[in-house]
Scaffold this motif. Sequence first.
Motif, mmCIF file in Angstrom:
data_model
loop_
_atom_site.group_PDB
_atom_site.id
_atom_site.type_symbol
_atom_site.label_atom_id
_atom_site.label_comp_id
_atom_site.label_asym_id
_atom_site.label_seq_id
_atom_site.Cartn_x
_atom_site.Cartn_y
_atom_site.Cartn_z
ATOM 1 N N VAL A 175 -93.170 -21.101 -95.528
ATOM 2 C CA VAL A 175 -93.815 -22.010 -96.475
ATOM 3 C C VAL A 175 -94.037 -21.330 -97.823
ATOM 4 O O VAL A 175 -93.700 -21.878 -98.881
ATOM 5 C CB VAL A 175 -95.152 -22.523 -95.906
ATOM 6 C CG1 VAL A 175 -95.902 -23.334 -96.958
ATOM 7 C CG2 VAL A 175 -94.923 -23.366 -94.651
ATOM 8 N N VAL A 178 -90.989 -20.938 -100.059
ATOM 9 C CA VAL A 178 -90.631 -22.157 -100.797
ATOM 10 C C VAL A 178 -91.591 -22.361 -101.966
ATOM 11 O O VAL A 178 -91.182 -22.703 -103.081
ATOM 12 C CB VAL A 178 -90.645 -23.384 -99.856
ATOM 13 C CG1 VAL A 178 -90.510 -24.685 -100.651
ATOM 14 C CG2 VAL A 178 -89.522 -23.268 -98.829
ATOM 15 N N TRP A 179 -92.870 -22.122 -101.725
ATOM 16 C CA TRP A 179 -93.860 -22.317 -102.788
ATOM 17 C C TRP A 179 -93.698 -21.312 -103.919
ATOM 18 O O TRP A 179 -93.972 -21.632 -105.077
ATOM 19 C CB TRP A 179 -95.265 -22.231 -102.203
ATOM 20 C CG TRP A 179 -95.603 -23.404 -101.316
ATOM 21 C CD1 TRP A 179 -94.817 -24.497 -101.073
ATOM 22 C CD2 TRP A 179 -96.798 -23.580 -100.566
ATOM 23 N NE1 TRP A 179 -95.456 -25.342 -100.201
ATOM 24 C CE2 TRP A 179 -96.674 -24.813 -99.877
ATOM 25 C CE3 TRP A 179 -97.951 -22.829 -100.389
ATOM 26 C CZ2 TRP A 179 -97.676 -25.298 -99.035
ATOM 27 C CZ3 TRP A 179 -98.951 -23.312 -99.554
ATOM 28 C CH2 TRP A 179 -98.817 -24.539 -98.888
ATOM 29 N N HIS A 182 -90.895 -22.997 -105.894
ATOM 30 C CA HIS A 182 -91.068 -24.353 -106.417
ATOM 31 C C HIS A 182 -92.511 -24.707 -106.777
ATOM 32 O O HIS A 182 -92.754 -25.784 -107.320
ATOM 33 C CB HIS A 182 -90.558 -25.371 -105.393
ATOM 34 C CG HIS A 182 -89.107 -25.227 -105.060
ATOM 35 N ND1 HIS A 182 -88.097 -25.584 -105.920
ATOM 36 C CD2 HIS A 182 -88.496 -24.747 -103.936
ATOM 37 C CE1 HIS A 182 -86.930 -25.350 -105.354
ATOM 38 N NE2 HIS A 182 -87.138 -24.837 -104.165
ATOM 39 N N GLU A 184 -96.752 -25.016 -105.397
ATOM 40 C CA GLU A 184 -97.389 -25.682 -104.261
ATOM 41 C C GLU A 184 -97.321 -27.193 -104.413
ATOM 42 O O GLU A 184 -97.395 -27.721 -105.517
ATOM 43 C CB GLU A 184 -98.842 -25.223 -104.119
ATOM 44 C CG GLU A 184 -98.983 -23.781 -103.678
ATOM 45 C CD GLU A 184 -100.405 -23.430 -103.250
ATOM 46 O OE1 GLU A 184 -101.188 -24.361 -102.992
ATOM 47 O OE2 GLU A 184 -100.717 -22.227 -103.173
ATOM 48 N N PRO A 185 -97.233 -27.907 -103.293
ATOM 49 C CA PRO A 185 -97.156 -29.368 -103.349
ATOM 50 C C PRO A 185 -98.546 -29.994 -103.428
ATOM 51 O O PRO A 185 -99.567 -29.314 -103.295
ATOM 52 C CB PRO A 185 -96.486 -29.708 -102.015
ATOM 53 C CG PRO A 185 -97.043 -28.667 -101.080
ATOM 54 C CD PRO A 185 -97.144 -27.400 -101.905
ATOM 55 N N LEU A 188 -98.995 -31.054 -97.678
ATOM 56 C CA LEU A 188 -98.085 -30.451 -96.704
ATOM 57 C C LEU A 188 -98.218 -31.212 -95.391
ATOM 58 O O LEU A 188 -99.312 -31.326 -94.840
ATOM 59 C CB LEU A 188 -98.421 -28.972 -96.484
ATOM 60 C CG LEU A 188 -97.612 -28.250 -95.392
ATOM 61 C CD1 LEU A 188 -96.125 -28.185 -95.774
ATOM 62 C CD2 LEU A 188 -98.158 -26.837 -95.149
ATOM 63 N N ARG A 260 -95.826 -34.981 -104.990
ATOM 64 C CA ARG A 260 -94.931 -33.985 -104.387
ATOM 65 C C ARG A 260 -95.378 -33.714 -102.967
ATOM 66 O O ARG A 260 -96.521 -33.336 -102.714
ATOM 67 C CB ARG A 260 -94.916 -32.677 -105.178
ATOM 68 C CG ARG A 260 -94.042 -31.656 -104.433
ATOM 69 C CD ARG A 260 -93.953 -30.302 -105.045
ATOM 70 N NE ARG A 260 -93.611 -29.344 -103.999
ATOM 71 C CZ ARG A 260 -93.531 -28.025 -104.171
ATOM 72 N NH1 ARG A 260 -93.782 -27.518 -105.346
ATOM 73 N NH2 ARG A 260 -93.231 -27.244 -103.167
ATOM 74 N N ASP A 262 -94.287 -31.694 -99.323
ATOM 75 C CA ASP A 262 -93.477 -30.751 -98.556
ATOM 76 C C ASP A 262 -93.658 -31.053 -97.079
ATOM 77 O O ASP A 262 -94.778 -31.331 -96.625
ATOM 78 C CB ASP A 262 -93.890 -29.311 -98.844
ATOM 79 C CG ASP A 262 -93.425 -28.820 -100.203
ATOM 80 O OD1 ASP A 262 -92.835 -29.626 -100.958
ATOM 81 O OD2 ASP A 262 -93.661 -27.640 -100.524
ATOM 82 N N LYS A 284 -87.059 -38.509 -97.035
ATOM 83 C CA LYS A 284 -87.102 -38.295 -98.492
ATOM 84 C C LYS A 284 -86.885 -39.617 -99.216
ATOM 85 O O LYS A 284 -87.613 -39.950 -100.162
ATOM 86 C CB LYS A 284 -86.042 -37.279 -98.914
ATOM 87 C CG LYS A 284 -85.984 -37.068 -100.426
ATOM 88 C CD LYS A 284 -84.901 -36.077 -100.812
ATOM 89 C CE LYS A 284 -84.850 -35.900 -102.323
ATOM 90 N NZ LYS A 284 -83.817 -34.914 -102.734
ATOM 91 N N ASN A 296 -89.709 -31.950 -100.507
ATOM 92 C CA ASN A 296 -89.036 -30.738 -100.039
ATOM 93 C C ASN A 296 -89.155 -30.608 -98.522
ATOM 94 O O ASN A 296 -90.262 -30.717 -97.977
ATOM 95 C CB ASN A 296 -89.652 -29.478 -100.665
ATOM 96 C CG ASN A 296 -89.318 -29.325 -102.133
ATOM 97 O OD1 ASN A 296 -88.194 -29.577 -102.549
ATOM 98 N ND2 ASN A 296 -90.296 -28.912 -102.925
ATOM 99 N N ILE A 298 -89.139 -27.896 -95.826
ATOM 100 C CA ILE A 298 -89.188 -26.448 -95.641
ATOM 101 C C ILE A 298 -88.288 -26.108 -94.466
ATOM 102 O O ILE A 298 -88.478 -26.643 -93.365
ATOM 103 C CB ILE A 298 -90.632 -25.981 -95.398
ATOM 104 C CG1 ILE A 298 -91.466 -26.252 -96.658
ATOM 105 C CG2 ILE A 298 -90.679 -24.505 -95.023
ATOM 106 C CD1 ILE A 298 -92.944 -26.029 -96.490
#
Length: 322
Positions: A175, A178-179, A182, A184-185, A188, A260, A262, A284, A296, A298
Amino acid sequence: MENKGIGVLLVNLGTPDEATPAAVKRFLGEFLSDSRVVDLSKWLWRPALYGAILPIRSPKVAKLYQSIWLEEGSPLMVYSQRQRDALEARLNIPVALGMTYGNPSIQSALSMLSDQGCRKVIVLPLYPQYSRTTTAAVFDKVARSLKQTDYLPELRFINHYQDHPGYISALAESVTNVWAEHGEPDYLLCSYHGIPKRYADLGDPYPEHCNQTTALLAEALAMPRDKMSMSYQSIFGREEWLKPYTEPTIIELAQKGVKRLDVICPAFSVDCLETIEEIAEGCKDAFINAGGETFNLIPCLNDNSAHIAMMENLIKQHIQGW
C-alpha cells in the motif's frame, strides 16, 4: 535450509489452460462441481450446471480471460510459478505447485515431491483467510490424491495466516509503495472474495479472519477507520452472500463524494481475473460512472520479496521439529 526429505506443496485455486470457451468450461465444471464450493444436491445442481450455466457462462468468461491473458499464460499461473521459483531458491528444498482445479494438479505436484525423495511435506494453501470453499477444498484434494499411495508422506497443513505479522507487513508495504508514487487516497477499501452467508452462519470463520486482516492492516497504516473499510466481491448465484458487496460499496463511496479510491484485495495471493478484470476494470468503471475521479487497484503481493520472505518464515515455523 538442510534438505531432510522435506518438501513444500504450494496450492492455489487454479485457472483454465487456455482462454477459450472449451478450456474455461472444463475448469469451471471441475470448480463448481466441488461440494465445498457449492453444497447443493448434485442431482439438482449438476443438471443446471452442465445444462445451462456452463454453456452460457463459459464463452463470456473466456472473453474476460482473453482481456487479461499474458504472453506467458494466465496471470494466476504466471505469478504462482514465480512464487514457487522464488520460494524454492530461498528455502533450498523442493517446492511444487499444485492447483485445486485444473493443471498442474495437486496429485502431480505430490508425485513430483515424492520423486525428489520428500517423505515430509508441508502444504501451504495460498489463502491467508481460512474458508471451507478454499482451504478445506485443498485438504480434500490432498487426501484424495494420496488415497492410492502405498507410502504416505508425513504431512503438515497450514490452514490460515490472516494475522501473521509478515503478511500484514507485506500488505502495508504494498500500500505505502503505491502511496509513495501517487499520494494517499480519500478512501481505502479492502475487497475480499465472497462466500455464501449461510457458510459463515454454519461456522466458517472466513469473515472473522477478513475482519482481523482489515483491522491489523488499518493499524499498520495508521489509517482512520472512517477512511477505510472492507467488502466482498465475486458474488455468484441468487443466494445471499457476505455483505457489503464490493461494487455497490464503491458506487456509494463515489456518490458520497470520494474522489480518489484505492482498492486492495488481501484474500488473493496473486493477481488474477477477479482482481485485474473485476476490480481494476469493472469496478473502476462503476466508480467513475458514479462520480469518482481516480481509482487505483493496489497489486496483490504476487512474488514481491516481502511476500516470499513471509512465506519462507511461515514454512520454517511449521517445519520446526522435523
